[in-house]
Design a protein around this motif. Structure first.
Motif, PDB file in Angstrom:
ATOM      1  N   ALA A 163     -43.713 -10.488   7.119  1.00  0.00           N
ATOM      2  CA  ALA A 163     -42.763 -10.107   6.075  1.00  0.00           C
ATOM      3  C   ALA A 163     -42.078 -11.343   5.497  1.00  0.00           C
ATOM      4  O   ALA A 163     -41.851 -12.327   6.191  1.00  0.00           O
ATOM      5  CB  ALA A 163     -41.720  -9.157   6.649  1.00  0.00           C
ATOM      6  N   GLY A 164     -41.743 -11.267   4.211  1.00  0.00           N
ATOM      7  CA  GLY A 164     -41.025 -12.352   3.572  1.00  0.00           C
ATOM      8  C   GLY A 164     -41.362 -12.454   2.102  1.00  0.00           C
ATOM      9  O   GLY A 164     -42.371 -11.910   1.630  1.00  0.00           O
ATOM     10  N   ALA A 165     -40.511 -13.138   1.377  1.00  0.00           N
ATOM     11  CA  ALA A 165     -40.750 -13.355  -0.049  1.00  0.00           C
ATOM     12  C   ALA A 165     -42.022 -14.158  -0.251  1.00  0.00           C
ATOM     13  O   ALA A 165     -42.384 -14.993   0.584  1.00  0.00           O
ATOM     14  CB  ALA A 165     -39.559 -14.096  -0.657  1.00  0.00           C
ATOM     15  N   PRO A 166     -42.762 -13.935  -1.339  1.00  0.00           N
ATOM     16  CA  PRO A 166     -43.995 -14.686  -1.566  1.00  0.00           C
ATOM     17  C   PRO A 166     -43.731 -16.166  -1.847  1.00  0.00           C
ATOM     18  O   PRO A 166     -42.804 -16.523  -2.572  1.00  0.00           O
ATOM     19  CB  PRO A 166     -44.613 -13.989  -2.782  1.00  0.00           C
ATOM     20  CG  PRO A 166     -43.471 -13.318  -3.470  1.00  0.00           C
ATOM     21  CD  PRO A 166     -42.515 -12.925  -2.389  1.00  0.00           C
ATOM     22  N   LEU A 167     -44.552 -16.990  -1.247  1.00  0.00           N
ATOM     23  CA  LEU A 167     -44.491 -18.435  -1.432  1.00  0.00           C
ATOM     24  C   LEU A 167     -45.889 -18.878  -1.815  1.00  0.00           C
ATOM     25  O   LEU A 167     -46.868 -18.476  -1.172  1.00  0.00           O
ATOM     26  CB  LEU A 167     -44.045 -19.107  -0.129  1.00  0.00           C
ATOM     27  CG  LEU A 167     -43.708 -20.594  -0.130  1.00  0.00           C
ATOM     28  CD1 LEU A 167     -42.462 -20.863  -0.968  1.00  0.00           C
ATOM     29  CD2 LEU A 167     -43.491 -21.082   1.305  1.00  0.00           C
ATOM     30  N   THR A 168     -46.031 -19.673  -2.848  1.00  0.00           N
ATOM     31  CA  THR A 168     -47.360 -20.077  -3.298  1.00  0.00           C
ATOM     32  C   THR A 168     -47.928 -21.178  -2.413  1.00  0.00           C
ATOM     33  O   THR A 168     -47.202 -21.900  -1.722  1.00  0.00           O
ATOM     34  CB  THR A 168     -47.333 -20.579  -4.741  1.00  0.00           C
ATOM     35  OG1 THR A 168     -46.598 -21.817  -4.795  1.00  0.00           O
ATOM     36  CG2 THR A 168     -46.697 -19.558  -5.675  1.00  0.00           C
ATOM     37  N   ALA A 169     -49.245 -21.314  -2.455  1.00  0.00           N
ATOM     38  CA  ALA A 169     -49.909 -22.383  -1.708  1.00  0.00           C
ATOM     39  C   ALA A 169     -49.440 -23.747  -2.194  1.00  0.00           C
ATOM     40  O   ALA A 169     -49.327 -24.695  -1.408  1.00  0.00           O
ATOM     41  CB  ALA A 169     -51.423 -22.253  -1.862  1.00  0.00           C
ATOM     42  N   GLU A 170     -49.148 -23.851  -3.502  1.00  0.00           N
ATOM     43  CA  GLU A 170     -48.669 -25.123  -4.051  1.00  0.00           C
ATOM     44  C   GLU A 170     -47.287 -25.475  -3.518  1.00  0.00           C
ATOM     45  O   GLU A 170     -46.999 -26.647  -3.218  1.00  0.00           O
ATOM     46  CB  GLU A 170     -48.631 -25.047  -5.580  1.00  0.00           C
ATOM     47  CG  GLU A 170     -49.986 -24.981  -6.250  1.00  0.00           C
ATOM     48  CD  GLU A 170     -50.659 -23.617  -6.130  1.00  0.00           C
ATOM     49  OE1 GLU A 170     -51.887 -23.544  -6.336  1.00  0.00           O
ATOM     50  OE2 GLU A 170     -49.957 -22.619  -5.816  1.00  0.00           O
ATOM     51  N   GLN A 171     -46.424 -24.477  -3.379  1.00  0.00           N
ATOM     52  CA  GLN A 171     -45.098 -24.721  -2.812  1.00  0.00           C
ATOM     53  C   GLN A 171     -45.211 -25.128  -1.349  1.00  0.00           C
ATOM     54  O   GLN A 171     -44.495 -26.018  -0.878  1.00  0.00           O
ATOM     55  CB  GLN A 171     -44.225 -23.472  -2.961  1.00  0.00           C
ATOM     56  CG  GLN A 171     -43.797 -23.188  -4.393  1.00  0.00           C
ATOM     57  CD  GLN A 171     -43.161 -21.821  -4.543  1.00  0.00           C
ATOM     58  OE1 GLN A 171     -43.578 -20.843  -3.928  1.00  0.00           O
ATOM     59  NE2 GLN A 171     -42.112 -21.738  -5.373  1.00  0.00           N
ATOM     60  N   TRP A 172     -46.112 -24.472  -0.633  1.00  0.00           N
ATOM     61  CA  TRP A 172     -46.313 -24.840   0.770  1.00  0.00           C
ATOM     62  C   TRP A 172     -46.834 -26.274   0.883  1.00  0.00           C
ATOM     63  O   TRP A 172     -46.385 -27.043   1.750  1.00  0.00           O
ATOM     64  CB  TRP A 172     -47.276 -23.873   1.454  1.00  0.00           C
ATOM     65  CG  TRP A 172     -47.491 -24.218   2.895  1.00  0.00           C
ATOM     66  CD1 TRP A 172     -48.531 -24.917   3.438  1.00  0.00           C
ATOM     67  CD2 TRP A 172     -46.603 -23.919   3.984  1.00  0.00           C
ATOM     68  NE1 TRP A 172     -48.357 -25.067   4.787  1.00  0.00           N
ATOM     69  CE2 TRP A 172     -47.188 -24.463   5.151  1.00  0.00           C
ATOM     70  CE3 TRP A 172     -45.390 -23.244   4.078  1.00  0.00           C
ATOM     71  CZ2 TRP A 172     -46.583 -24.352   6.413  1.00  0.00           C
ATOM     72  CZ3 TRP A 172     -44.787 -23.126   5.337  1.00  0.00           C
ATOM     73  CH2 TRP A 172     -45.386 -23.679   6.473  1.00  0.00           C
ATOM     74  N   ALA A 173     -47.767 -26.643   0.010  1.00  0.00           N
ATOM     75  CA  ALA A 173     -48.321 -27.996   0.028  1.00  0.00           C
ATOM     76  C   ALA A 173     -47.230 -29.036  -0.216  1.00  0.00           C
ATOM     77  O   ALA A 173     -47.237 -30.115   0.391  1.00  0.00           O
ATOM     78  CB  ALA A 173     -49.427 -28.121  -1.022  1.00  0.00           C
ATOM     79  N   TRP A 174     -46.289 -28.701  -1.096  1.00  0.00           N
ATOM     80  CA  TRP A 174     -45.164 -29.617  -1.329  1.00  0.00           C
ATOM     81  C   TRP A 174     -44.314 -29.749  -0.064  1.00  0.00           C
ATOM     82  O   TRP A 174     -43.892 -30.852   0.305  1.00  0.00           O
ATOM     83  CB  TRP A 174     -44.315 -29.105  -2.491  1.00  0.00           C
ATOM     84  CG  TRP A 174     -43.062 -29.894  -2.702  1.00  0.00           C
ATOM     85  CD1 TRP A 174     -42.964 -31.152  -3.213  1.00  0.00           C
ATOM     86  CD2 TRP A 174     -41.728 -29.482  -2.397  1.00  0.00           C
ATOM     87  NE1 TRP A 174     -41.642 -31.556  -3.254  1.00  0.00           N
ATOM     88  CE2 TRP A 174     -40.862 -30.543  -2.756  1.00  0.00           C
ATOM     89  CE3 TRP A 174     -41.185 -28.318  -1.865  1.00  0.00           C
ATOM     90  CZ2 TRP A 174     -39.486 -30.472  -2.587  1.00  0.00           C
ATOM     91  CZ3 TRP A 174     -39.811 -28.244  -1.688  1.00  0.00           C
ATOM     92  CH2 TRP A 174     -38.970 -29.318  -2.049  1.00  0.00           C
TER      93      TRP A 174
END
Length: 309
Positions: A163-174
Motif C-alpha cells: 500500500a502507498g501513493a504511486p511513485l514512478t520509477a524515475e523518482q525512485w532512480a533519483w
C-alpha cells in the motif's frame, strides 16, 4: 528539503539471481566482497563481484529467504554475464544458480510507505540493511535519500502490491542517486575497485573474511593508502549518463573521474553519483564530458567514510 520521494514504486526491471542448495552461502562467501556465511535471516548485504584485479563486475543486495535459499538483486544489464561467470566457479559445490527475475516482484518504498509496510512487525527498528519477513514478503531497509527512509519489498509473483501513493520509477532512480549507494551497471563494468564507490563505508566490503576474486587488490587499496578516488554526489544543468568522463580544469588531457549513476532531478537538471580523484573534488571546478563542458556542483557523500569514522 521538500521531496517527491514518498510512496511505492514498481521496480519491474530489477534483476534477481537465486542461489539454492546446502552450499549456497558458502559459495557466495567465496565469490563476493562481503560475508555470506554468517549472514542471518534478519539482515541483508551489499556485495560486490570483482575480477582478479579487484574491479567490480557487478553489485548486489543479497539476503536469505532460508539458510539454503539466497536472492541477489542486481542490475538486469549484467545479470546474464554475471550468472555465467559465477557458474564457472560452482564446480562441486552444492548450489544451483538461476535467473529468478520472473519469479519475484520488487517494489521500492519511500517515506510513510516504509512504516505502513512494516507496522505489523513487532521488533521492527528500521536499521539500514535490516531485513524483516511477513507472509512470504521480505522487506529490506536501505540507505535513506535526503533523510527519507527507504526500503525494498520483495515477494513471489502474485503477491498483492504494498500500500502507498504511486511513485514512478524515475523518482525512485533519483532517490537511488541521492542515497549515494551506487549500483554497478554495464557502462561502468570493471571501472572501479569497491572503495572508489565507497562500498567499504556502507557495508559492502568485509576485510576480515576469506579470499574472493580480487581480494588482494581490494585489501591493498585499503591498507596501503593507495586509494585516490572516491564517490561523491553531483548536479548538472544538462543530462548526465553513467560512464561519461569528468575533467578537472587544470588537466584537459586526462579525465579525473566518471559518472557512475545519474537521474533526472525533480527541480531540473540531473543528479548523479560520480567517482573521481579526491584531489579534483577538493579543488572544485570539475566539468562533464570535456574540459570546457558543463560545470558540476559537487557535494560529499551523504554518509561518513570509514576512514573518517
Amino acid at each position: 528539503m521538500n521531496t517527491p520521494l514518498q510512496g511505492v514504486a514498481p521496480l519491474t526491471h530489477t534483476g534477481l539471481i537465486r542461489a539454492q542448495g546446502a552450499d549456497a552461502a558458502k559459495f557466495l562467501h567465496g565469490q563476493l566482497t562481503t560475508d555470506f556465511s554468517l549472514l542471518g535471516l534478519s539482515e541483508a548485504r551489499l556485495a560486490g563481484f570483482c575480477n582478479a584485479k579487484g574491479r567490480l563486475q557487478a553489485s548486489f543486495i543479497g539476503f536469505k529467504r532460508s539458510h539454503t535459499d539466497i536472492l541477489l538483486l542486481c542490475s538486469p544489464d549484467l545479470l546474464t554475464t554475471t550468472l555465467k561467470r559465477l557458474g564457472m566457479f560452482v564446480l562441486r559445490a552444492q548450489v544451483k544458480l538461476v535467473d529468478a527475475s520472473a519469479d519475484f516482484v520488487v517494489y521500492g518504498l519511500a517515506g510513510p510507505a516504509v512504516a505502513e509496510a512494516t507496522q505489523a512487525i513487532a521488533d521492527e527498528n528500521g536499521q539500514v540493511w535490516r531485513k524483516a519477513d511477513l507472509n512470504g514478503i521480505s522487506i529490506i531497509h536501505i540507505y535513506p535519500a535526503d533523510g527519507v527512509p527507504r526500503a525494498l519489498w520483495v515477494a513471489p509473483v502474485g503477491t498483492p502490491a504494498p500500500a502507498g501513493a504511486p511513485l514512478t520509477a524515475e523518482q525512485w532512480a533519483w532517490g537511488e542517486v541521492r542515497s549515494g549507494i551506487a549500483t554497478v551497471t554495464h557502462p561502468i563494468f570493471e571501472a572501479f575497485v569497491p572503495q572508489m564507490l565507497n562500498y567499504e563505508s556502507v557495508g559492502g566490503v568485509n576485510f576480515k573474511k576469506g579470499c574472493y576474486p580480487g581480494q588482494e587488490v581490494v585489501a591493498r587499496s585499503q591498507f596501503r593508502g593507495t586509494l585516490k578516488r572516491r564517490a561523491y554526489l553531483a548536479h548538472a544543468d544538462v543530462e548526465l549518463k553513467a560512464g561519461e568522463e569528468l575533467f578537472a580544469p587544470d588537466d584537459a588531457s586526462q579525465p579525473c573521474g566518471l559518472v557512475v549513476q545519474a537521474a533526472l532531478a525533480p527541480e531540473g537538471g540531473f543528479d548523479a553519483i560520480v567517482s573521481m580523484q579526491i584531489s579534483a573534488f577538493e579543488a572544485g571546478g570539475v566539468r562533464a564530458l570535456a574540459a570546457d563542458g558543463p560545470l558540476l556542483k559537487l557535494e560529499a557523500a551523504p554518509y561518513p567514510l570509514l576512514a573518517d569514522v
